[in-house]
Design a protein around this motif. Structure first.
Motif, PDB file in Angstrom:
ATOM      1  N   THR A 100      -9.909  -7.778  -8.657  1.00  0.00           N
ATOM      2  CA  THR A 100      -9.661  -6.461  -8.584  1.00  0.00           C
ATOM      3  C   THR A 100      -9.411  -5.751  -9.872  1.00  0.00           C
ATOM      4  OG1 THR A 100      -9.086  -6.611  -6.421  1.00  0.00           O
ATOM      5  CG2 THR A 100      -7.813  -4.869  -7.803  1.00  0.00           C
ATOM      6  N   ILE A 139       0.829  -1.192  -0.056  1.00  0.00           N
ATOM      7  CA  ILE A 139      -0.026   0.055  -0.004  1.00  0.00           C
ATOM      8  C   ILE A 139       0.991   1.231  -0.013  1.00  0.00           C
ATOM      9  CG2 ILE A 139      -1.696   1.256   1.357  1.00  0.00           C
ATOM     10  CD1 ILE A 139      -2.901  -1.166   2.228  1.00  0.00           C
ATOM     11  N   THR A 150      -3.444  -4.408  -4.400  1.00  0.00           N
ATOM     12  CA  THR A 150      -3.105  -3.158  -3.932  1.00  0.00           C
ATOM     13  C   THR A 150      -2.487  -2.436  -4.987  1.00  0.00           C
ATOM     14  OG1 THR A 150      -1.541  -3.502  -2.463  1.00  0.00           O
ATOM     15  CG2 THR A 150      -3.691  -3.400  -1.508  1.00  0.00           C
ATOM     16  N   TYR A 206      -6.978  -3.074   5.609  1.00  0.00           N
ATOM     17  CA  TYR A 206      -5.990  -3.647   6.171  1.00  0.00           C
ATOM     18  C   TYR A 206      -5.923  -3.619   7.575  1.00  0.00           C
ATOM     19  CZ  TYR A 206      -1.148  -4.008   7.888  1.00  0.00           C
ATOM     20  OH  TYR A 206      -0.218  -4.333   8.512  1.00  0.00           O
ATOM     21  N   GLN A 246      -8.114   0.617   0.950  1.00  0.00           N
ATOM     22  CA  GLN A 246      -7.279  -0.480   1.154  1.00  0.00           C
ATOM     23  C   GLN A 246      -6.755  -0.251   2.664  1.00  0.00           C
ATOM     24  OE1 GLN A 246      -4.157   0.909  -1.511  1.00  0.00           O
ATOM     25  NE2 GLN A 246      -5.092  -0.134  -3.494  1.00  0.00           N
ATOM     26  N   LYS A 268     -11.942  -5.876  -1.165  1.00  0.00           N
ATOM     27  CA  LYS A 268     -10.802  -5.776  -0.031  1.00  0.00           C
ATOM     28  C   LYS A 268     -11.149  -6.173   1.173  1.00  0.00           C
ATOM     29  CE  LYS A 268      -8.115  -5.704  -2.252  1.00  0.00           C
ATOM     30  NZ  LYS A 268      -7.901  -5.875  -3.619  1.00  0.00           N
TER      31      LYS A 268
END
Ligand code: M6R
Length: 365
Positions: free
Chosen positions: A58, A13, A157, A342, A338, A241
């Motif tokens: 994605t 990320i 990502t 996470y 993201q 995600k």
């Protein structure tokens, strides 16, 4: 090597400003402020009547955002497909048209089969891939590499934002070739692209705020993501995600679809992540937010300073993104989405880089 990060996903990320920068350097002539594709195209965009974009997961959402760009910049109709559907639905394809395939690994079985099918039908095949030695790259007529570097975390990502970078450059090139964009338009858009690494770094600065929010999200059973325009596929991506790595049920919806069904789910327990830069559809999204608020839904608004000021709805949290060219917001707004997934997964204690039941590359159909 995770450098100083706890997980590959966190590292990946944070690498985004840099790898998007590398990808831009490959696709733009920064000095001349022009798009300069790394490969010569074996067709003229003026001869293309329709583009078909095919990918999974994605990569498919990146393609969905690309559709908005090709249609807006180049006035080229785009069909977006999930690879496993494209293969079997026998879509009528026109010889000489363009088929784009997007894949991080370049080995996804359904995407590869779709590529072979398009080739058989006489289409030009162009792949946007992260692994240059992959099967999809080898079998495509044209390869447009993403320069994300190896992506280890199962949740994609940096490959996603690099795919968007390539699609944006291609869409601008198509718009210029077809005379839909002027030289000034190109300069303005290229400026917007060049700014992205700086803007993405600014978006990363919201991490502490997102981390606090994640403690709350981790208590939810379901989360809804809403957006309009290019923020709609980004809402789909945000939801994917979250479900992949935290195992919390999440769904993405076009904000305007809310009242056609999903609004029935909304109560005081339901967090609703609204992705809404202050753009030409902002007011419409605000009215959808009002519908959520009226039913006690807890709104998490991801917007910019102007949006934060103009939104006439109480939100639980507002995450403010930097001001930027409205065309390319998905690359920047992807970052808080993201980070939210996470940090929620970290709170839940799941295996972030190797979530259950998932593989990095899906080589079976
Ligand atoms: O390697 P690919 O880009 O072809 O993979 C496609 C999907 O399997 C992939 O994007 C998947 O959805 C990710 N786990 C998303 O985070």
């Amino acid at each position: 090597d995770k450098a100083n990060y706890r997980h590959f996903m966190a590292k990946e990320i944070h690498e985004q400003p840099e790898v998007v920068g590398h990808t831009l350097a490959r696709y733009l002539d920064m000095g001349a402020e022009r798009v300069a594709l790394p490969a010569k195209l074996p067709f003229d965009f003026n001869d293309i009547q329709r583009i078909s974009i095919t990918a999974c997961g994605t990569a498919n959402y990146a393609g969905y955002i690309g559709k908005y760009w090709f249609e807006r910049f180049a006035r080229l109709p785009v069909e977006i497909d999930i690879a496993s559907e494209f293969r079997y639905r026998e879509a009528p394809l026109r010889k000489g048209d363009l088929a784009i395939f997007i894949s991080q690994s370049g080995e996804t079985a359904d995407t590869l089969a779709a590529l072979r099918y398009a080739k058989e039908q006489g289409l030009h095949t162009l792949s946007v891939v992260n692994v240059p030695t992959s099967t999809i790259a080898r079998e495509s007529e044209i390869v447009m590499p993403t320069l994300a570097g190896p992506e280890i975390g199962v949740a994609s990502t940096k490959a996603f934002t690099c795919q968007l970078t390539v699609l944006a450059a291609l869409a601008v090139a198509a718009g210029r070739a077809r005379g839909e964009l002027s030289e000034q338009d190109e300069t303005r858009l290229v400026h917007g692209l060049i700014e992205l690494p700086r803007l993405m770094a600014a978006a990363l600065a919201t991490e502490h705020q997102v981390e606090r929010l994640a403690r709350d999200i981790a208590k939810s059973q379901d989360v809804l993501y809403l957006g309009r325009g290019t923020s709609y596929p980004l809402a789909l991506e945000g939801a994917l995600k979250l479900k992949e790595i935290s195992y919390i049920h999440a769904e993405g919806y076009a904000a305007g679809e809310l009242k056609h069904g999903p609004i029935a789910l909304i109560d005081e327990k339901m967090p609703v992540v609204v992705i809404a830069p202050y753009d030409r559809v902002f007011e419409k999204t605000v009215s959808n937010m009002q519908e959520v608020a009226a039913r006690g839904g807890r709104i998490i608004l991801i917007t910019d300073a102007k949006g934060a000021e103009e939104a006439t709805v109480e939100s639980l949290v507002t995450i403010v993104m930097p001001d930027m060219d409205a065309a390319f917001t998905p690359l920047v707004y992807a970052i808080p989405a993201q980070l939210l997934a996470y940090h929620t997964a970290v709170v839940m204690g799941t295996d972030v880089d190797q979530p259950r039941n998932l593989a990095k590359s899906v080589t079976v159909e």
